[in-house]
Design an enzyme around this catalytic site. Structure first.
Site, PDB file in Angstrom:
ATOM      1  N   CYS A   1       2.587  -5.042   7.095  1.00  0.00           N
ATOM      2  CA  CYS A   1       2.236  -4.837   5.609  1.00  0.00           C
ATOM      3  C   CYS A   1       3.440  -4.029   5.124  1.00  0.00           C
ATOM      4  O   CYS A   1       4.237  -3.671   5.559  1.00  0.00           O
ATOM      5  CB  CYS A   1       1.142  -4.001   5.257  1.00  0.00           C
ATOM      6  SG  CYS A   1      -0.492  -5.013   5.802  1.00  0.00           S
TER       7      CYS A   1
ATOM      8  N   HIS B   1       0.716  -1.312  -0.091  1.00  0.00           N
ATOM      9  CA  HIS B   1      -0.083   0.047   0.034  1.00  0.00           C
ATOM     10  C   HIS B   1       0.861   1.189   0.048  1.00  0.00           C
ATOM     11  O   HIS B   1       1.920   1.367   0.280  1.00  0.00           O
ATOM     12  CB  HIS B   1      -0.901   0.058   1.169  1.00  0.00           C
ATOM     13  CG  HIS B   1      -0.224   0.172   2.480  1.00  0.00           C
ATOM     14  ND1 HIS B   1       0.232   1.257   3.237  1.00  0.00           N
ATOM     15  CD2 HIS B   1       0.193  -1.003   3.543  1.00  0.00           C
ATOM     16  CE1 HIS B   1       0.624   1.238   4.245  1.00  0.00           C
ATOM     17  NE2 HIS B   1       0.830  -0.357   4.350  1.00  0.00           N
TER      18      HIS B   1
END
Length: 536
Positions: free
Chosen positions: A447, A428
């Site tokens: 992440c 992301h």
């Protein structure tokens, strides 16, 4: 362990059938009895191994290794086992010399039956280690969640019995160029180790262009031994040394400024043994992932802090990334999946662990804390903070979730890239750009944050949109959450290699950011893998 220069000729002798079993001439009756006794011995020796027992029962206990016509199989097996160390495997586990001696000494049907099963067992162990690795990843580190295929033992020995034995055993090694290049680097380092390594370490905290003296000579000599510069008599940190330092920095994931600062000196002072350990671990990882990679895929190497889109073996897109912080609950796991879609203007649904560990304590002290986040009830709708007594809740009974709507300040930035998985890991954007300027980038909750997320999105959309940038920007400007499916989903591999060799033969090394390699090498060492030096 220094190897004799005659090692290769020894292996060749073993392969050439140096082992010949003594098969006495017998009359018909005694021959039948001997065959029966051999079969009985094989059956008894194989009984403790279900796979081998089933295999030999299926072939009426006919031997694979100790029969009159089995010389090629014996030679091929002994050659492969004797060369196991070339692959960084635990040679003593297979004990080629001991097996050779046992084969020579086997005179009776009982002895031959036991040697037969022992040879089969060692062949299967060797084949398993070559194809799937010596270790079981999850037993070393819970973050090593990749699925490693293990092959059926009965099918393996049956295929061996039906195949050209030398060719069969040769095919056990990963058939990937990356593995072959690592093996060449391993041999190069072993030869260097036999010559004493890279010489004296650089006795300085840092050095920069223009300096001179004994420590600069140490730096020069080490760079020459490492093949980053040609022989030179200079005692001054000149342009040649600066250029060599830059090349070294590029190959070690450092900022290529040509200045030998603290992190660069630390890497230059790493010994041949340290690099050899990294290569041995990388070869084991290649065996865990022995299947050839897809022509087109996404590659994230955690210690390298980069993501690449790979097409036909070449990187067509590359960006810096930030990976999980080095704590037990934040390290990015290693696994493979498939990227299916991206979400433009994403909402951030805060993971439960972050809600209870980080935000709930803040909300207890101040109900207005983390005001950028919405409190979401069980019905999925926002709840007024003023209606909640946060003090009555703990991590177990807190009934709310938290969400951050789309915005430039959203923790996920303006786009996320999804490959749905049980680890809840994805790539992301991020509003926090400053961390991308650091050499070591392990700061996230697990992440993977992408430095150039828009360019990443354009590259992914190029296969399905005439003008991917315009398509993406149009969706972005709506400020509404939008899912965009990839027409051609891409495999994603999140890997952990601190050592690799590129297609040009140049070795690259990175820091063991999660200390995983150290744990793997310790386990390999316990399993019998050791460093060795080779006399050139």
């Amino acid at each position: 362990m220094a190897l004799s220069p005659t090692r290769r000729s020894t292996i060749k002798m073993m392969a050439a059938g140096a082992v010949s079993l003594v098969l006495p001439s017998l009359g018909a009756g005694r021959a039948d009895a001997a065959v029966t006794a051999l079969k009985q011995s094989i059956a008894e020796a194989a009984a403790k191994d279900k796979a081998l027992s089933a295999f030999y029962r299926e072939r009426n206990y006919k031997p694979v290794f100790v029969g009159k016509g089995d010389g090629r199989r014996r030679g091929a097996l002994l050659k492969a086992l004797a060369a196991a160390g070339d692959h960084g495997l635990p040679s003593k586990t297979y004990d080629a010399e001991g097996l050779k001696a046992a084969m020579k000494a086997a005179k009776t049907p009982g002895d031959r039956g036991r040697v037969e099963v022992e040879a089969a067992t060692r062949m299967l162990d060797f084949a398993d280690h070559m194809r799937s690795g010596v270790l079981v990843p999850r037993s070393i580190d819970s973050s090593l969640v990749m699925d490693v295929p293990r092959y059926d033992r009965a099918s393996t020995i049956d295929a061996f019995a039906r195949s050209n034995p030398a060719a069969f055993l040769k095919k056990m090694a990963p058939r990937k160029a990356e593995y072959v290049r690592l093996q060449k680097e391993k041999l190069r380092l072993e030869k260097l180790l036999g010559k004493g390594g890279w010489g004296d370490k650089v006795q300085a905290k840092s050095l920069k262009p223009g300096q001179s003296g004994a420590v600069v000579v140490q730096l020069r000599n080490r760079l020459i031994r490492m093949r980053y510069m040609r022989k030179s008599a200079t005692q001054t940190y000149d342009n040649n040394i600066q250029s060599a330092v830059q090349k070294f920095q590029i190959n070690h994931g450092l900022s290529p400024d040509g200045v030998a600062g603290g992190s660069t000196i630390a890497q230059i002072n790493q010994g041949v043994q340290d690099r050899l350990q990294q290569v041995l671990v990388a070869m084991e990882r290649q065996r865990w992932n022995s299947r050839p990679l897809e022509k087109n895929h996404i590659w994230v190497n955690i210690p390298d802090f980069h993501v690449d889109i790979m097409k036909n073996g070449k990187s067509t897109f590359r960006s810096r990334v930030v990976v999980g912080k080095n704590t037990s609950d934040r390290r990015t796991p290693e696994f493979s999946d498939t990227m299916e879609f991206m979400i433009i203007n994403p909402s951030w649904y805060v993971p439960r662990s972050i809600v209870t560990k980080e935000y709930l304590p803040l909300l207890k002290r101040n109900s207005g804390a983390a005001g950028q986040l919405q409190i979401i009830g069980r019905n999925g709708k926002p709840v007024s903070r003023g209606s909640i007594n946060f003090a009555q809740y703990n991590a177990k009974n807190f009934p709310y979730s938290m969400k951050q709507p789309p915005s430039k300040g959203n923790a996920l930035g303006l786009v996320k890239f999804m490959f749905p998985n049980k680890h809840n890991i994805y790539l992301h954007d991020t509003p926090s750009k400053s961390l991308f300027g650091r050499e070591s980038r392990a700061f996230s909750h697990g992440c993977i944050r992408v430095h150039k997320p828009f360019d990443f999105a354009y590259a992914l959309l190029a296969n399905q949109e005439k003008n991917p940038e315009s398509f993406f920007q149009t969706a972005l400007q709506t400020r509404r959450e939008r899912r965009v499916d990839l027409r051609e989903p891409l495999p994603v591999h999140i890997a952990y290699y601190t050592a690799w060799v590129d297609a040009k033969g140049q070795a690259h090394y990175r820091n063991d950011v999660y200390n995983r390699d150290a744990r793997i090498f310790t386990a390999l060492n316990r399993a019998g893998v050791s460093l060795r030096s080779v006399a050139s």
